[in-house]
Design an enzyme around this catalytic site. Structure first.
Site, PDB file in Angstrom:
ATOM      1  N   ARG A 239       0.858  -1.181   0.000  1.00  0.00           N
ATOM      2  CA  ARG A 239       0.000   0.000   0.000  1.00  0.00           C
ATOM      3  C   ARG A 239       0.893   1.229   0.000  1.00  0.00           C
ATOM      4  NH1 ARG A 239      -3.545  -2.698  -1.541  1.00  0.00           N
ATOM      5  NH2 ARG A 239      -5.550  -3.149  -0.590  1.00  0.00           N
ATOM      6  N   HIS A 287      -1.474   0.770  -9.551  1.00  0.00           N
ATOM      7  CA  HIS A 287      -2.108  -0.208  -8.653  1.00  0.00           C
ATOM      8  C   HIS A 287      -2.737  -1.360  -9.447  1.00  0.00           C
ATOM      9  CE1 HIS A 287      -4.043  -0.618  -4.430  1.00  0.00           C
ATOM     10  NE2 HIS A 287      -3.869  -1.802  -4.971  1.00  0.00           N
TER      11      HIS A 287
HETATM   12  P1  NAP Z   1      -1.434 -11.778   4.260  1.00  0.00           P
HETATM   13  O1  NAP Z   1      -1.519 -13.177   3.727  1.00  0.00           O
HETATM   14  O2  NAP Z   1      -2.308 -11.378   5.379  1.00  0.00           O
HETATM   15  O3  NAP Z   1       0.088 -11.535   4.657  1.00  0.00           O
HETATM   16  C1  NAP Z   1       0.511 -10.414   5.352  1.00  0.00           C
HETATM   17  C2  NAP Z   1       1.947 -10.627   5.784  1.00  0.00           C
HETATM   18  O4  NAP Z   1       2.412  -9.436   6.409  1.00  0.00           O
HETATM   19  C3  NAP Z   1       2.072 -11.747   6.809  1.00  0.00           C
HETATM   20  O5  NAP Z   1       3.229 -12.498   6.564  1.00  0.00           O
HETATM   21  C4  NAP Z   1       2.199 -10.992   8.125  1.00  0.00           C
HETATM   22  O6  NAP Z   1       2.918 -11.684   9.131  1.00  0.00           O
HETATM   23  C5  NAP Z   1       2.976  -9.785   7.668  1.00  0.00           C
HETATM   24  N1  NAP Z   1       2.815  -8.672   8.613  1.00  0.00           N
HETATM   25  C6  NAP Z   1       1.686  -8.022   8.962  1.00  0.00           C
HETATM   26  N2  NAP Z   1       1.944  -7.083   9.890  1.00  0.00           N
HETATM   27  C7  NAP Z   1       3.272  -7.163  10.136  1.00  0.00           C
HETATM   28  C8  NAP Z   1       4.140  -6.470  11.007  1.00  0.00           C
HETATM   29  N3  NAP Z   1       3.712  -5.525  11.837  1.00  0.00           N
HETATM   30  N4  NAP Z   1       5.446  -6.820  11.005  1.00  0.00           N
HETATM   31  C9  NAP Z   1       5.902  -7.803  10.207  1.00  0.00           C
HETATM   32  N5  NAP Z   1       5.128  -8.507   9.344  1.00  0.00           N
HETATM   33  C10 NAP Z   1       3.823  -8.177   9.314  1.00  0.00           C
HETATM   34  O7  NAP Z   1      -1.694 -10.745   3.084  1.00  0.00           O
HETATM   35  P2  NAP Z   1      -1.424 -10.939   1.529  1.00  0.00           P
HETATM   36  O8  NAP Z   1      -2.574 -11.578   0.869  1.00  0.00           O
HETATM   37  O9  NAP Z   1      -0.090 -11.533   1.349  1.00  0.00           O
HETATM   38  O10 NAP Z   1      -1.420  -9.410   1.053  1.00  0.00           O
HETATM   39  C11 NAP Z   1      -0.529  -8.492   1.640  1.00  0.00           C
HETATM   40  C12 NAP Z   1      -0.880  -7.088   1.198  1.00  0.00           C
HETATM   41  O11 NAP Z   1      -0.523  -6.912  -0.166  1.00  0.00           O
HETATM   42  C13 NAP Z   1      -2.368  -6.748   1.226  1.00  0.00           C
HETATM   43  O12 NAP Z   1      -2.779  -6.378   2.528  1.00  0.00           O
HETATM   44  C14 NAP Z   1      -2.458  -5.602   0.256  1.00  0.00           C
HETATM   45  O13 NAP Z   1      -2.227  -4.381   0.929  1.00  0.00           O
HETATM   46  C15 NAP Z   1      -1.301  -5.863  -0.693  1.00  0.00           C
HETATM   47  N6  NAP Z   1      -1.771  -6.257  -2.034  1.00  0.00           N
HETATM   48  C16 NAP Z   1      -1.561  -5.386  -3.056  1.00  0.00           C
HETATM   49  C17 NAP Z   1      -1.965  -5.734  -4.314  1.00  0.00           C
HETATM   50  C18 NAP Z   1      -1.710  -4.801  -5.463  1.00  0.00           C
HETATM   51  O14 NAP Z   1      -2.378  -4.896  -6.479  1.00  0.00           O
HETATM   52  N7  NAP Z   1      -0.745  -3.913  -5.361  1.00  0.00           N
HETATM   53  C19 NAP Z   1      -2.617  -6.956  -4.553  1.00  0.00           C
HETATM   54  C20 NAP Z   1      -2.811  -7.812  -3.477  1.00  0.00           C
HETATM   55  C21 NAP Z   1      -2.368  -7.459  -2.219  1.00  0.00           C
HETATM   56  P3  NAP Z   1       2.377 -13.062   9.752  1.00  0.00           P
HETATM   57  O15 NAP Z   1       2.508 -14.069   8.624  1.00  0.00           O
HETATM   58  O16 NAP Z   1       3.278 -13.341  10.850  1.00  0.00           O
HETATM   59  O17 NAP Z   1       0.948 -12.820  10.124  1.00  0.00           O
HETATM   60  C1  GLV Z   2      -5.229  -4.932  -4.045  1.00  0.00           C
HETATM   61  O1  GLV Z   2      -4.582  -3.970  -3.825  1.00  0.00           O
HETATM   62  C2  GLV Z   2      -5.659  -5.847  -3.045  1.00  0.00           C
HETATM   63  O2  GLV Z   2      -5.475  -5.567  -1.859  1.00  0.00           O
HETATM   64  O3  GLV Z   2      -6.210  -6.891  -3.437  1.00  0.00           O
END
Ligand code: NAP
Ligand code: GLV
Length: 324
Positions: A239, A287
């Site tokens: 983000r 994005h």
């Molecule tokens: P997820 O499965 O919930 O993974 C989040 C990761 O971040 C986990 O490994 C978590 O640790 C870690 N984390 C959270 N808070 C933390 C902290 N304070 N310190 C250290 N590590 C921390 O989420 P995801 O599906 O991978 O997606 C992650 C993010 O990517 C989304 O929230 C979104 O903002 C972004 N995203 C962007 C796009 C885009 O188009 N640009 C698309 C999809 C997602 P733990 O494993 O220990 O819980």
């Molecule tokens: C995109 O940014 C998502 O969080 O899926």
């Protein structure tokens, strides 16, 4: 009409479930028929201003004010994206209503592709060669050594793990950082604030795939950059608010940061006069790193609704205290 039933569950009742849908920026002519096909037993309606009728489930992205607040009957809200920061910040989901987010649903491979693209762009010096072409120069740029091109991924969740897996296939040393400890084959895992310095050591590329939470806002700042080796590359796919944009500009100016690829910015769309637009060492995309695809999303959400209707808890449940 019978209600949906999850795979493997035999029970059926005769109540029709009501689903409210609002997906900003997406074509309802694609989504509504797909939802109706996947959940033929449900009543699915697109939200219209003034709709205050009860709903069992809300499927939303950027819900307008009035969609969720005080909605009678709400059993769960499905966020039609991975990141739930905007939905939680809106304060519109009643405290006792669970929120589910998209896990993968076709996004993980896109994020992995993007991360690989960004790392290869730097590793193979495609950014430098593009500049040489602009100058009509048939030049040579010395190659980097793969073994010294360590990629560190902040956030080892669904997206981070997918990116790590693909980057490993190219032979890059990969490190990962998460909140809780992890063991992932071929990835040097660090966790928590105490593990951050170790994680940042020796990185050539920092890829950020963290969620936006109170803990992670502006985590990419001058202090963190200071702990990276000089001339590191930054890729932010999480983000925009994870990055202190002024600190990045300063880091680029001093050479602490060599270049950045950003898919997300603090304000989206990026304002016309923003310095990122014309910066020679910043590559921007609007994005698009992980798009929400209708077919995959509908399949996942339909199965989750079936599980909920059968009294099960599907995966993707958001911990509202942690903010992700
Ligand atoms: P997820 O499965 O919930 O993974 C989040 C990761 O971040 C986990 O490994 C978590 O640790 C870690 N984390 C959270 N808070 C933390 C902290 N304070 N310190 C250290 N590590 C921390 O989420 P995801 O599906 O991978 O997606 C992650 C993010 O990517 C989304 O929230 C979104 O903002 C972004 N995203 C962007 C796009 C885009 O188009 N640009 C698309 C999809 C997602 P733990 O494993 O220990 O819980
Ligand atoms: C995109 O940014 C998502 O969080 O899926």
């Amino acid at each position: 009409m019978s209600k949906p039933v999850c795979q493997g569950c035999q029970s059926m009742t005769t109540m029709t479930i009501e689903i409210l849908y609002h997906n900003e920026g997406e074509n309802p002519d694609e989504w509504l028929p797909a939802l109706r096909t996947a959940l033929p037993e449900a009543n699915i309606r697109q939200w219209q201003a003034g709709d205050a009728a009860p709903a069992d489930y809300a499927l939303v992205w950027h819900p307008p004010e009035g969609l969720l607040e005080n909605r009678k009957g709400l059993k769960a809200v499905f966020n039609l994206a991975a990141g739930v920061d905007a939905l939680l910040a809106s304060g519109s989901v009643p405290e006792d209503v669970p929120v589910f987010r998209l896990e993968d649903a076709g996004m993980a491979i896109q994020i992995a592709e993007y991360a690989v693209y960004a790392v290869l762009r730097f590793f193979r010096r495609f950014d430098g060669y593009a500049r040489l072409q602009e100058q009509r120069e048939w030049g040579f740029l010395p190659p980097y050594s793969r073994k010294d091109f360590t990629v560190g991924i902040m956030g080892m969740g669904v997206m981070g793990k997918a990116a790590a897996e693909k980057l490993r296939l190219f032979g890059f040393p990969v490190k990962g950082w998460s909140r809780t400890p992890k063991q992932i084959e071929g990835v040097a895992c660090c966790h928590g604030k105490a593990g951050l310095a170790d994680f940042l050591k020796n990185l050539k590329v920092l890829v950020c795939l963290l969620p936006k939470t109170p803990e992670t806002v502006h985590i990419l700042n001058a202090g963190l950059f200071g702990r990276l080796p000089d001339g590191a590359f930054v890729v932010n796919l999480g983000r925009g608010d994870l990055l202190d944009e002024k600190d990045l500009l300063k880091g680029l100016e001093t050479g602490k940061i060599r270049a950045a690829v950003l898919d997300v910015t603090a304000v989206e769309p990026l304002p016309e006069d923003h310095p990122f637009w014309g910066h020679p060492d910043i590559t921007l995309t609007p994005h698009i790193a992980g798009l929400t695809y209708c077919e995959e999303t509908v399949a996942v959400v339909a199965e989750s609704i079936r599980q909920l209707e059968c009294g099960k808890t599907p995966s993707g449940l958001v911990d509202r205290n942690l903010g992700y």
